[in-house]
Design a protein around this motif. Structure first.
Motif, PDB file in Angstrom:
ATOM      1  N   GLN A 134      27.463 -14.905   4.445  1.00 34.26           N
ATOM      2  CA  GLN A 134      27.871 -15.543   3.537  1.00 34.26           C
ATOM      3  C   GLN A 134      28.600 -14.832   2.208  1.00 34.26           C
ATOM      4  O   GLN A 134      28.167 -14.477   1.542  1.00 34.26           O
ATOM      5  N   TYR A 135      30.040 -15.001   2.054  1.00 33.00           N
ATOM      6  CA  TYR A 135      30.969 -15.495   3.097  1.00 33.00           C
ATOM      7  C   TYR A 135      32.138 -14.377   3.345  1.00 33.00           C
ATOM      8  O   TYR A 135      33.042 -14.260   3.096  1.00 33.00           O
TER       9      TYR A 135
ATOM     10  N   SER B  25      24.515 -13.701  12.972  1.00 42.43           N
ATOM     11  CA  SER B  25      24.498 -14.349  11.586  1.00 42.43           C
ATOM     12  C   SER B  25      23.223 -13.852  10.770  1.00 42.43           C
ATOM     13  O   SER B  25      21.989 -14.033  11.557  1.00 42.43           O
TER      14      SER B  25
ATOM     15  N   VAL C 299      23.235 -18.646   8.405  1.00 36.81           N
ATOM     16  CA  VAL C 299      23.635 -19.749   8.560  1.00 36.81           C
ATOM     17  C   VAL C 299      24.548 -19.768   9.637  1.00 36.81           C
ATOM     18  O   VAL C 299      25.078 -18.559  10.164  1.00 36.81           O
TER      19      VAL C 299
ATOM     20  N   HIS D 129      28.005 -19.534  11.700  1.00 38.67           N
ATOM     21  CA  HIS D 129      29.375 -19.344  11.534  1.00 38.67           C
ATOM     22  C   HIS D 129      30.049 -19.609  12.942  1.00 38.67           C
ATOM     23  O   HIS D 129      29.637 -19.878  13.921  1.00 38.67           O
TER      24      HIS D 129
ATOM     25  N   CYS E 250      36.242 -18.218   9.811  1.00 43.90           N
ATOM     26  CA  CYS E 250      35.131 -18.749  10.092  1.00 43.90           C
ATOM     27  C   CYS E 250      35.728 -20.157  10.325  1.00 43.90           C
ATOM     28  O   CYS E 250      36.489 -20.889   9.377  1.00 43.90           O
TER      29      CYS E 250
ATOM     30  N   CYS F 167      30.220 -23.344   6.586  1.00 42.71           N
ATOM     31  CA  CYS F 167      28.860 -22.504   6.394  1.00 42.71           C
ATOM     32  C   CYS F 167      28.484 -22.457   4.825  1.00 42.71           C
ATOM     33  O   CYS F 167      27.651 -21.635   4.329  1.00 42.71           O
TER      34      CYS F 167
ATOM     35  N   HIS G 113      33.223 -21.519   2.664  1.00 44.91           N
ATOM     36  CA  HIS G 113      33.486 -21.662   3.951  1.00 44.91           C
ATOM     37  C   HIS G 113      35.107 -21.272   4.115  1.00 44.91           C
ATOM     38  O   HIS G 113      35.459 -20.519   4.884  1.00 44.91           O
TER      39      HIS G 113
END
Length: 329
Positions: free
Chosen positions: A108-109, A143, A154, A156, A191, A195, A199
Motif C-alpha cells: 500500500q500503495y 502481496s 491486501v 492487489h 493496480c 486496495c 488505490h
C-alpha cells in the motif's frame, strides 16, 4: 490510449487479444439472436384487447426437433469457445524458456520490483520496471505488508494493459505471469483491485528498452550509488542515514537494506514517484519532491509515509542528496 487493452504491444497481449477477437463476435451473434427472438415473442404474442381471457394460447410441448437444436447448437458454440480458451490459458501459464525473472511485491500503495535472474540479480526498484524488448519477462507476484517480510498484505491486481491481462496479487499466495514488449516505450500500468484509500494512486510503468540499453542499465545499477558531492548533499546524506529515512528506505541492495518504503537507489533517474503519480522534479526545482517531504499525506491521501515535521533546511538538504542518486553523475 496508453492503457488500452485493444492495442497490444507484445506477444502475450496479442495472444489474449486474438482470443478476444474469437469470443467477442460469437457473443455478439448470440446476444443479437437471443434478444431478437425475445422481442419477436414479446410483440407477436402480446396481450390484445380482443383476446378472450378465459382462453389459453396454443400450447406447444414435446417438439423434439427444437429441443435437439437448442441443445446441440449452444454446445457447439461452447466447444468453439472452449478449445482456443483452454489452449491460451495453458500456453500463458507455462514458464517461458530463459526469461528475465522479476519478483513483484504489491504494497500500500506502490509496487516493488526485484530482479532475481542470475544476470541482474539483486537490483531493487519501485514503480518503474525496466525490461529489454524481445525477451519474455516472468513475474512472480505477491502481496505483503509494508515490510517485504510481513505476510499481512491486501489484495492487489497487477495490470499493464498493452503487455498482458490482469493478475490478482493475493496475500499468502504467489502468482505468476509473463509480459513482453516488441518495441521500446513506456507502458503504463496500475493496480486494478481496490486496495484502500489511495488505490487510484497505485500506478507503475514498464519501460522497455533495446537489449543493449538494458545491459547498460544493469551495469550502471548493479551497485549502490556513489557518495554525494557537495556540502549540502553530504548533509542530506547524513540526515537521511541518521534520521527516520533509513529505517524505511534502502540505498543500495542486500539483506541489510530496509524495504518498508521504496528503495531509493538511483531515485533521480525515475520519471515519477509517490506511486508513479508525481513528476520527479528533484533536479528541476524539486517542487513536487519538496511538497512530498513536507507532508506526504497532503500530496497522496492514505500514503504510509508519515509527516516527519522536517524543517525547510532539512528538506533542502534531502533534496540535494536525492538529486545525486543517479548513474549520470
Amino acid at each position: 490510449n496508453q492503457q488500452s487493452a485493444l492495442s497490444p504491444a507484445g506477444p502475450v497481449a496479442r495472444q489474449q487479444d486474438q482470443l478476444w477477437r474469437i469470443v467477442f463476435p460469437i457473443a455478439v451473434v448470440v446476444f443479437v439472436l437471443v434478444q431478437g427472438l425475445l422481442l419477436v415473442a414479446l410483440v407477436r404474442y402480446r396481450a390484445r384487447s380482443d383476446d378472450d381471457p378465459a382462453k389459453l394460447p396454443k400450447q406447444v410441448a414435446g417438439n423434439t426437433r427444437l429441443e435437439v437444436m437448442w441443445t446441440i447448437v449452444p454446445a457447439l458454440i461452447l466447444v468453439g469457445i472452449a478449445v482456443p480458451t483452454v489452449k491460451t490459458i495453458f500456453d500463458l501459464a507455462s514458464k517461458p524458456d530463459s526469461p528475465l525473472e522479476v519478483r513483484v511485491v504489491g504494497k500500500q500503495y506502490w509496487w516493488e520490483f526485484e530482479y532475481t535472474s542470475a544476470e541482474p540479480k539483486g537490483i531493487v526498484t519501485a514503480n518503474e520496471l525496466v525490461i529489454p524488448t524481445g525477451r519474455d519477462v516472468y513475474l512472480t507476484m505477491e502481496s505483503t505488508g509494508q515490510d517485504t517480510g510481513d505476510p499481512d498484505g491486501v489484495i492487489h491486481s497487477f495490470w499493464v494493459p498493452r503487455l498482458a491481462g490482469k493478475q490478482d496479487v493475493v496475500p499468502g499466495h504467489r502468482r505468476t505471469m509473463t509480459i513482453a514488449a516488441d518495441e521500446p516505450g513506456v507502458y503504463q500500468g496500475q493496480c486494478a483491485e481496490f486496495c484502500g484509500l489511495s488505490h487510484a494512486n497505485m500506478r507503475f510503468a514498464v519501460k522497455a528498452v533495446e537489449p543493449a540499453a538494458f545491459q547498460t542499465y544493469v551495469q550502471q545499477h548493479a551497485e549502490a550509488p556513489p557518495a554525494p558531492d557537495g556540502e549540502l548533499a553530504a548533509r542530506g546524506e547524513e540526515l537521511f542515514t541518521s534520521a527516520t529515512c533509513i529505517v524505511c528506505h534502502g540505498i543500495g541492495y542486500g539483506e541489510d537494506q530496509a524495504r518498508v518504503g521504496p528503495n531509493l537507489s538511483y531515485f533521480a533517474e525515475r520519471d515519477k514517484f509517490a506511486g508513479y503519480i508525481l513528476d520527479n522534479d528533484v533536479t528541476e526545482g524539486a517542487a513536487n519532491v519538496s511538497a512530498w517531504l513536507e507532508n506526504p499525506q497532503a500530496v497522496k491521501p492514505g500514503a504510509q509515509m508519515p509527516n516527519l515535521q522536517l524543517s525547510d533546511d532539512d528538506i533542502e538538504a534531502l533534496v540535494a542528496y536525492l538529486a545525486t542518486l543517479s548513474s549520470e553523475r
